[in-house]
Design an enzyme around this catalytic site. Sequence first.
Site, short mmCIF file in Angstrom:
data_model
loop_
_atom_site.label_atom_id
_atom_site.label_comp_id
_atom_site.label_asym_id
_atom_site.label_seq_id
_atom_site.Cartn_x
_atom_site.Cartn_y
_atom_site.Cartn_z
N HIS A 43 13.01 -46.74 37.89
CA HIS A 43 11.84 -46.73 36.98
C HIS A 43 11.37 -48.12 36.47
O HIS A 43 11.52 -48.16 35.34
CB HIS A 43 11.93 -45.76 35.83
CG HIS A 43 12.27 -44.35 36.24
ND1 HIS A 43 12.77 -43.50 35.42
CD2 HIS A 43 12.19 -43.72 37.47
CE1 HIS A 43 13.19 -42.29 36.18
NE2 HIS A 43 12.74 -42.22 37.39
N GLU B 86 6.62 -65.62 47.04
CA GLU B 86 7.48 -65.07 47.99
C GLU B 86 7.06 -63.58 48.39
O GLU B 86 7.69 -62.98 49.22
CB GLU B 86 8.81 -65.18 47.48
CG GLU B 86 9.38 -64.25 46.22
CD GLU B 86 10.67 -64.23 46.15
OE1 GLU B 86 11.27 -63.60 45.01
OE2 GLU B 86 11.64 -64.89 46.89
N GLU C 259 16.39 -35.28 43.54
CA GLU C 259 15.51 -36.02 44.36
C GLU C 259 16.16 -36.22 45.78
O GLU C 259 15.52 -36.90 46.70
CB GLU C 259 15.13 -37.43 44.19
CG GLU C 259 14.45 -37.42 42.56
CD GLU C 259 13.11 -36.86 42.47
OE1 GLU C 259 12.62 -36.34 43.32
OE2 GLU C 259 12.51 -36.64 41.23
N HIS D 23 5.43 -43.11 37.24
CA HIS D 23 6.96 -42.42 37.42
C HIS D 23 7.94 -43.74 37.85
O HIS D 23 8.93 -44.09 36.96
CB HIS D 23 7.13 -41.30 38.46
CG HIS D 23 8.58 -40.85 38.33
ND1 HIS D 23 8.64 -39.64 38.52
CD2 HIS D 23 9.53 -41.43 38.50
CE1 HIS D 23 9.71 -39.16 38.61
NE2 HIS D 23 10.57 -40.52 38.63
N HIS E 193 15.70 -45.33 44.18
CA HIS E 193 14.82 -44.82 43.41
C HIS E 193 14.94 -45.12 41.92
O HIS E 193 16.28 -45.13 41.36
CB HIS E 193 14.59 -43.43 43.36
CG HIS E 193 13.47 -42.84 42.45
ND1 HIS E 193 12.40 -43.21 42.27
CD2 HIS E 193 13.99 -42.11 41.50
CE1 HIS E 193 11.61 -42.58 41.11
NE2 HIS E 193 12.69 -41.95 40.74
O1 2HA Z 1 16.40 -37.84 37.27
O2 2HA Z 1 14.48 -40.30 38.48
O3 2HA Z 1 12.88 -38.82 39.49
C1 2HA Z 1 16.17 -38.98 38.06
C2 2HA Z 1 14.86 -39.14 38.72
C3 2HA Z 1 13.81 -38.13 38.93
ZN ZN Z 2 12.55 -40.79 38.61
#
Ligand code: 2HA
Ligand code: ZN
Length: 274
Positions: A141, A169, A116, A210, A139
């Site tokens: 999940h 908040e 990414e 995602h 990033h």
């Molecule tokens: O592999 O989260 O979006 C890592 C990730 C891809």
């Molecule tokens: Zn990801």
Amino acid sequence: MKNILTAPFMVEMIRTATNMYDHGWDERNGGNISLMVDEDEVAKYLDLNSVLREIPTGFDASTLDGKYFLVTGTGKYFKNVQYAPEVNLGLIRVTDSGRTAQLLWGYADGGKFTSELPAHLMSHAARLAVDPENRVVMHCHPGNLLAMTYVHDLNEKAFTRTLWQMCTECIVVFPDGVNVLPWMLCGTNEIGIATAEKMGSARLVVWSQHGIYGAGKDLDETFGLIETAEKAAEIYMKIAHLPLLTTITDDQLWLLVDRFEVEPREGYLAPRQA
Ligand code: 2HA
Ligand code: ZN
């Protein structure tokens, strides 16, 4: 030269990746972090002329030339960062109009930066254009935010307003709101460009079905930003199927805006009562 594993930026990166794993946000190889580090800081730990490898990035990011980033590795598990930082992390210098990453440290098993990287570097450039203090793109999940993208309207204003209404908040922590991308193929320049475009107006960008991207001036702040949005999404997922008897009204959100002196996203709140 000092040991890079003792560098505050390294210690903080390792702690943050571990903490994110412990929160359940980064299963298997899920998630990635990039932290921009000042050259003066890098120079305390590494010989800036000693390039281990040059790795093509596959895209342009000319405004980032000469900048240094500590970045999680592709296919690597956040769970393992604390045990083998030099395998799971790498420190790169961006050159050649963003097209090349010079590896100065890390990816010791021959690996490379996260798949990414386009979304990360393009987001850094987009955030730096509106906030010169930005240093982090993160990033992950988080389960409730992800779940919410299956059951909530993906309209950005509607999504943001729901999150603001879930915890008092929220509007204070992310007055700029949450931008939302539809499902897109990850790891591509296209999702990188789309993410960076969304990063121009908010520090949080949801990738539907995602995960989420966050940006901020340090790892703690960026973690806290995602943590707060994820808490709000958790409340939403607890109550969405129940009759709603009370919410935080727009008048109450305006009281928060005034008290904490934040600038809410234009047009997201109903006009103030006279
Ligand atoms: O592999 O989260 O979006 C890592 C990730 C891809
Ligand atoms: Zn990801």
